[in-house]
Design a protein around this motif. Structure first.
Motif, PDB file in Angstrom:
ATOM      1  N   TRP A   1       0.817  -1.191   0.000  1.00 37.41           N
ATOM      2  CA  TRP A   1       0.000   0.000   0.000  1.00 37.41           C
ATOM      3  C   TRP A   1       0.865   1.262   0.000  1.00 37.41           C
ATOM      4  O   TRP A   1       0.516   2.249  -0.648  1.00 37.41           O
ATOM      5  N   ALA A   2       1.970   1.226   0.734  1.00 36.80           N
ATOM      6  CA  ALA A   2       2.827   2.412   0.818  1.00 36.80           C
ATOM      7  C   ALA A   2       3.350   2.816  -0.557  1.00 36.80           C
ATOM      8  O   ALA A   2       3.315   3.992  -0.923  1.00 36.80           O
ATOM      9  N   VAL A   3       3.820   1.853  -1.320  1.00 36.72           N
ATOM     10  CA  VAL A   3       4.346   2.150  -2.656  1.00 36.72           C
ATOM     11  C   VAL A   3       3.215   2.621  -3.571  1.00 36.72           C
ATOM     12  O   VAL A   3       3.395   3.533  -4.381  1.00 36.72           O
ATOM     13  N   GLY A   4       2.046   2.033  -3.416  1.00 41.31           N
ATOM     14  CA  GLY A   4       0.901   2.468  -4.205  1.00 41.31           C
ATOM     15  C   GLY A   4       0.524   3.906  -3.922  1.00 41.31           C
ATOM     16  O   GLY A   4       0.213   4.681  -4.832  1.00 41.31           O
ATOM     17  N   ILE A   5       0.577   4.295  -2.659  1.00 38.85           N
ATOM     18  CA  ILE A   5       0.272   5.676  -2.290  1.00 38.85           C
ATOM     19  C   ILE A   5       1.349   6.621  -2.802  1.00 38.85           C
ATOM     20  O   ILE A   5       1.058   7.729  -3.261  1.00 38.85           O
ATOM     21  N   VAL A   6       2.611   6.194  -2.763  1.00 40.51           N
ATOM     22  CA  VAL A   6       3.693   7.013  -3.333  1.00 40.51           C
ATOM     23  C   VAL A   6       3.423   7.250  -4.815  1.00 40.51           C
ATOM     24  O   VAL A   6       3.624   8.355  -5.323  1.00 40.51           O
ATOM     25  N   ASN A   7       2.954   6.234  -5.505  1.00 40.98           N
ATOM     26  CA  ASN A   7       2.615   6.377  -6.922  1.00 40.98           C
ATOM     27  C   ASN A   7       1.531   7.439  -7.116  1.00 40.98           C
ATOM     28  O   ASN A   7       1.584   8.221  -8.055  1.00 40.98           O
ATOM     29  N   VAL A   8       0.573   7.459  -6.219  1.00 37.62           N
ATOM     30  CA  VAL A   8      -0.507   8.440  -6.314  1.00 37.62           C
ATOM     31  C   VAL A   8       0.029   9.858  -6.112  1.00 37.62           C
ATOM     32  O   VAL A   8      -0.301  10.772  -6.874  1.00 37.62           O
ATOM     33  N   ILE A   9       0.861  10.044  -5.099  1.00 38.20           N
ATOM     34  CA  ILE A   9       1.316  11.403  -4.774  1.00 38.20           C
ATOM     35  C   ILE A   9       2.503  11.870  -5.613  1.00 38.20           C
ATOM     36  O   ILE A   9       2.861  13.044  -5.545  1.00 38.20           O
TER      37      ILE A   9
END
Length: 80
Positions: A1-9
């Motif tokens: 999830w952390a990497v996915g959120i980094v992708n979003v931001i």
């Protein structure tokens, strides 16, 4: 999830810069369109494989990309 959120931001600073300055010189609309299509495709992949993280993070990234695309088109055609 952390990497996915980094992708979003990851593209949020670009979006904020566009909103604040209306500066779009040097931005490749084609690149953002390709990113958007890839993000939509991976979001569907997440949906069909029941991978919630992939579906949600890619959909959110696609929303950011679509917003950037919308602002670039608006500024190019209507002057912001």
């Amino acid at each position: 999830w952390a990497v996915g959120i980094v992708n979003v931001i990851a593209m949020l600073p670009q979006l904020v810069r566009i909103i604040r300055t209306h500066a779009i010189q040097g931005l490749s609309l084609e690149m953002f369109l390709v990113y958007f299509l890839i993000q939509i495709a991976f979001s569907f992949e997440g949906f069909f494989t029941r991978n919630r993280m992939l579906m949600v993070c890619m959909a959110l990234s696609a929303i950011v990309s679509a917003t950037v695309i919308g602002f670039v088109i608006w500024i190019r055609h209507f002057g912001g």
